[in-house]
Design an enzyme around this catalytic site. Structure first.
Site, short mmCIF file in Angstrom:
data_model
loop_
_atom_site.label_atom_id
_atom_site.label_comp_id
_atom_site.label_asym_id
_atom_site.label_seq_id
_atom_site.Cartn_x
_atom_site.Cartn_y
_atom_site.Cartn_z
CG ASP A 376 40.40 32.66 33.88
OD1 ASP A 376 41.09 32.52 32.85
OD2 ASP A 376 39.27 32.15 34.01
CD GLU A 379 42.47 35.52 28.03
OE1 GLU A 379 41.36 35.93 28.44
OE2 GLU A 379 43.12 34.64 28.61
CG ASP A 453 39.42 26.85 29.68
OD1 ASP A 453 40.10 26.90 30.73
OD2 ASP A 453 38.47 27.62 29.47
C1 GLC Z 1 38.02 29.89 32.38
C2 GLC Z 1 39.33 29.38 32.96
C3 GLC Z 1 39.07 28.19 33.83
C4 GLC Z 1 38.09 28.58 34.92
C5 GLC Z 1 36.81 29.12 34.30
C6 GLC Z 1 35.85 29.67 35.35
O1 GLC Z 1 37.48 28.94 31.52
O2 GLC Z 1 40.26 29.09 31.96
O3 GLC Z 1 40.26 27.72 34.40
O4 GLC Z 1 37.79 27.47 35.71
O5 GLC Z 1 37.12 30.18 33.41
O6 GLC Z 1 36.43 30.66 36.11
#
Ligand code: GLC
Length: 746
Positions: A376, A379, A453
């Site tokens: 995650d 980007e 999200d």
């Molecule tokens: C970002 C991700 C989400 C995750 C959060 C905390 O918002 O997109 O899926 O739960 O980070 O890690």
């Protein structure tokens, strides 16, 4: 880099560029043939390959491709005319001039008449599937996928332009930010601009799915996932400690709810340090993984790229000492903040950094007995730079990746990280499983993706359909949206509908944000839990079909989810976006509106049978069907044999012990399964069922018959004679282990 998004590119001042070198060649990769056209200004760019299309072979002559000509600065191909343009230096946004000096044209582009074409592609976009009329930057950004927000986490600089049943496929293999303006600033014109002194294009033409297949295979065959990746995954930000995690596990068992894996979000770490586990919250994580693993349930931890810049923390110390981190313009380690603060970012454009990361992944996953990795914030997202949140949550465009600028390679960050992670996981001898948020063409070689999200509302439930379809058309077949919605609170009705749609997602995971109400399938009690159990059990019944489609995606690059127009391009109704095809055999019309009790469904040409009720519909035409919470409007195409399993969970082998081919009768009948261990590297086998039905007689046989494979027919009267089967409770059951079987009605 946020300033790019609002830049009114002066297209009318772009000029036919002078003095550009070009190369036009026919290439082949994975059996796909395409034209490659490369324009460049610096000699070193002439020898460049990739970043997405690696290892294409240049063909001495181009058999089987429509001719392409380059006259002056105009490309002509398959009835399309694309004019090359250059942006003079003085027209560039001032902030980028010092970064993009050294070539007469810091940016190159194209214009082309769109005519009546419809446009698709460009990866995930929080809007309808059709791209005509909009302008789209390819620039990875951590932004909520709410309607109107653009761009999002992934960058896919490729489009399909459809004229009737034929499509032009255009891939811009360039990682620098690029703009696709498809009739936005001029209604009849397509305009492309890449902030790069070269333009590397791949062009192909054909029927829609042929072009999708071509674009996908050029950038690499999608990975072959382990079977368990197609099961049901449960997540939350975060299951805060071992007790919380075990409680979820216990509830799934008690409620007899299928479960494949539980996910560990950022709180499992110690101080958000990657490759660590909090000794306070998760003191026995290895033992927990083993305990759950004994029942087939796996653990998947999040691994973000931001490395905490803390003296004495070995990951940081080593990366810093070896010079593997992204640097600022003064050639020092660039520090910012994400969850860990301060943090630094590995430079995945460099082989040493990828090898370093691969080894960390291997040791961590092996050490704790994890099943895969969730990437995650890749980007990469930056929450703090010099005391505040930077524009677009991005590193500065002038940050250094060795000799390259962040501006040039930002879009590749997730691809490099996924490659490294894939390598680390491959060393464990299993099929790697990675979930990524960001991506670029080629990411399908390594990872599944999710759409980030979203929110717990019906609008986002509906939006997930065009988003996943577009990812499939753009070459990324394995994707899902957070089931139940991430931000805000789910309602039982929303969650139930979403669990049914999720049961058809290529990737099926329920996930929600910090502080939202619980949304595990048991969270709302009966009758909701019962309906969600049905959805989950249905997913497990469908696994042989999904696995066969996954294998097909791996072999042929064809997405699991397909828009109706991919198969019925001549039908006006096939351009609707609230229905889709799952492979060729199934057409889904999910309920995506609150309070809907009846669903209007467009039945495509041919005969389609309701998978749940057996009712047969003749298309094309509109029908109304009931939409209870206990199922989903799903229709099987006549002439297909759909492989279904007993709903056993968690998954084990993909040599499903009991298989039933559900038949939708048609003059010719076909269906197949792909059988292997469900993991590992051994090649499996395709097993096919074939048959014929002339209105009175049904004949069937299974190639290489095996035990416990049945065929099942719904909605027919009792036959006069049956060979190799029985008639029971309105269903005809035929035993395909018995050689050729048949039934006669006259
Ligand atoms: C970002 C991700 C989400 C995750 C959060 C905390 O918002 O997109 O899926 O739960 O980070 O890690």
């Amino acid at each position: 880099m946020e300033d790019l998004l609002s830049w009114d590119v002066p297209f009318h001042h772009l000029e036919a560029p002078q003095g550009l070198a070009s190369r036009v060649e026919a290439v082949e990769k994975e059996g796909v043939r395409a034209w490659r056209v490369l324009f460049f200004q610096r000699p070193s760019d002439g020898a460049k390959e990739g970043p997405a299309v690696l290892g294409a072979r240049v063909l001495p002559e181009p058999p089987g491709l429509p001719p392409l000509t380059l006259e002056g600065s105009t490309l002509a191909f398959a009835g399309w005319r694309l004019a090359l343009l250059g942006l003079p230096h003085g027209l560039l946004l001032p902030a980028y001039r010092p970064l993009l000096d050294g070539a007469s044209y810091p940016a190159l582009g194209l214009t082309f008449p769109l005519g009546g074409a419809r446009c698709y592609g460009l990866g995930e976009r929080a809007r309808g599937l059709e791209r005509r009329g909009g302008r789209y930057w390819n620039l990875t950004a951590d932004r909520f996928p709410r309607p109107g927000q653009d761009p999002l986490y992934q960058a896919h600089p490729l489009i399909l332009c459809l004229r009737g049943a034929r499509a032009l496929g255009l891939l811009l293999d360039e990682s620098a930010p690029s703009l696709f303006d498809l009739g936005f600033s001029h209604p009849g014109e397509g305009r492309v601009l890449a902030l790069a002194p070269r333009l590397d294009l791949y062009l192909l033409e054909g029927e829609v799915l042929e072009v999708v297949r071509g674009l996908t295979l050029l950038t690499g065959r999608p990975l072959m996932p382990p079977l368990w990746a197609l099961g049901y995954h449960q997540s939350r930000y975060s299951y805060m400690d071992e007790e919380a995690l075990k409680e979820v596990f216990r509830r799934f068992q008690e409620e007899d709810l299928p479960l494949e894996s539980l996910w560990l979000d950022i709180h499992y770490m110690e101080g958000y340090k990657v490759f660590t586990v909090s000794p306070h919250r998760f003191p026995h994580l290895r033992a927990v993984a083993e305990e759950m693993g004994a029942k087939g349930v796996r653990l998947v931890p999040i691994v973000d790229p931001g490395v905490k810049a803390e003296p004495g923390y070995p990951v940081y110390e080593e990366a810093k000492a070896r010079g593997l981190l992204v640097q600022n313009e003064r050639d020092e380690v660039l520090l910012g903040g994400v969850w860990p603060r301060p943090a630094a970012w590995p430079d995945f454009t460099r082989e040493e950094a990828r090898a370093f990361w691969a080894e960390k992944v291997r040791a961590f996953v092996e050490g704790f007995g994890f099943a895969g990795v969730w990437n995650d914030m890749n980007e990469p997202a930056v929450l703090e730079l010099e005391g505040k949140e930077p524009p677009l949550k991005a590193l500065p465009p002038g940050a250094r990746h060795g000799g390259r600028l962040h501006l040039e390679v930002r879009n590749l960050y997730a691809l490099g990280m996924a490659e490294a992670t894939f390598r680390g996981l491959s060393a464990l001898g299993r099929r790697p499983f990675i979930l990524t948020r960001s991506g670029f063409p080629g990411i399908q070689r390594y990872a599944f993706a999710w759409t980030g999200d979203n929110a717990s509302c019906f609008e986002d439930l509906a939006l997930s359909i065009p988003m996943l379809l577009s990812l499939g058309l753009s070459g990324l077949p394995f994707a899902g949206a957070d089931v139940g919605g991430f931000n805000e609170d789910a309602t039982p009705e929303l969650l139930t509908r979403w669990m049914w749609l999720g049961a058809l997602y290529p990737f099926f995971r329920n996930h929600t944000a910090l502080g939202t109400r619980r949304q595990e399938p048991y969270a709302f009690g009966e009758p909701w839990t019962g309906w969600m159990r049905e959805a989950l059990r249905f997913r497990y019944r469908l696994l042989p079909y999904l696995y066969a489609l996954a294998r097909q995606a791996h072999e042929d690059g064809l997405p699991l989810w397909r828009p109706l127009f991919a198969h019925f391009p001549q039908e006006l109704e096939a351009y609707r976006e609230d229905q889709f095809l799952l492979g060729e055999a199934l057409m889904a019309a999910p309920v995506v509106r609150q309070g809907e009790a009846v669903r209007e469904v467009w039945i495509p040409p041919g005969t389609w049978q309701d998978l749940f009720t057996g009712e047969v519909f003749a298309g094309p035409g509109l029908v109304q069907v009931p939409a209870p919470f206990s199922r989903l409007p799903l229709f099987q195409k006549a002439g297909t044999a759909l492989p279904l399993a007993e709903p056993r969970y968690p998954t084990a082998t993909a040599r499903f012990p009991h298989l039933t081919f559900r038949l939708a009768l048609g003059p010719e009948i076909r269906g197949r399964v792909y059988e292997d261990e469900g993991d590992g590297q051994e090649e499996g086998v395709w097993r096919e069922v074939c048959g014929a039905f002339d209105g009175k007689r049904l004949h069937l046989f299974l190639e290489e018959p095996r035990e416990r494979v049945m065929a099942e027919v719904l909605g027919m009267p009792r036959p006069l004679r049956i060979r190799g089967g029985v008639w029971r409770e309105g269903r005809l059951l035929l035993d395909l282990g018995k050689g050729e079987v048949w039934a006669r009605w006259a």
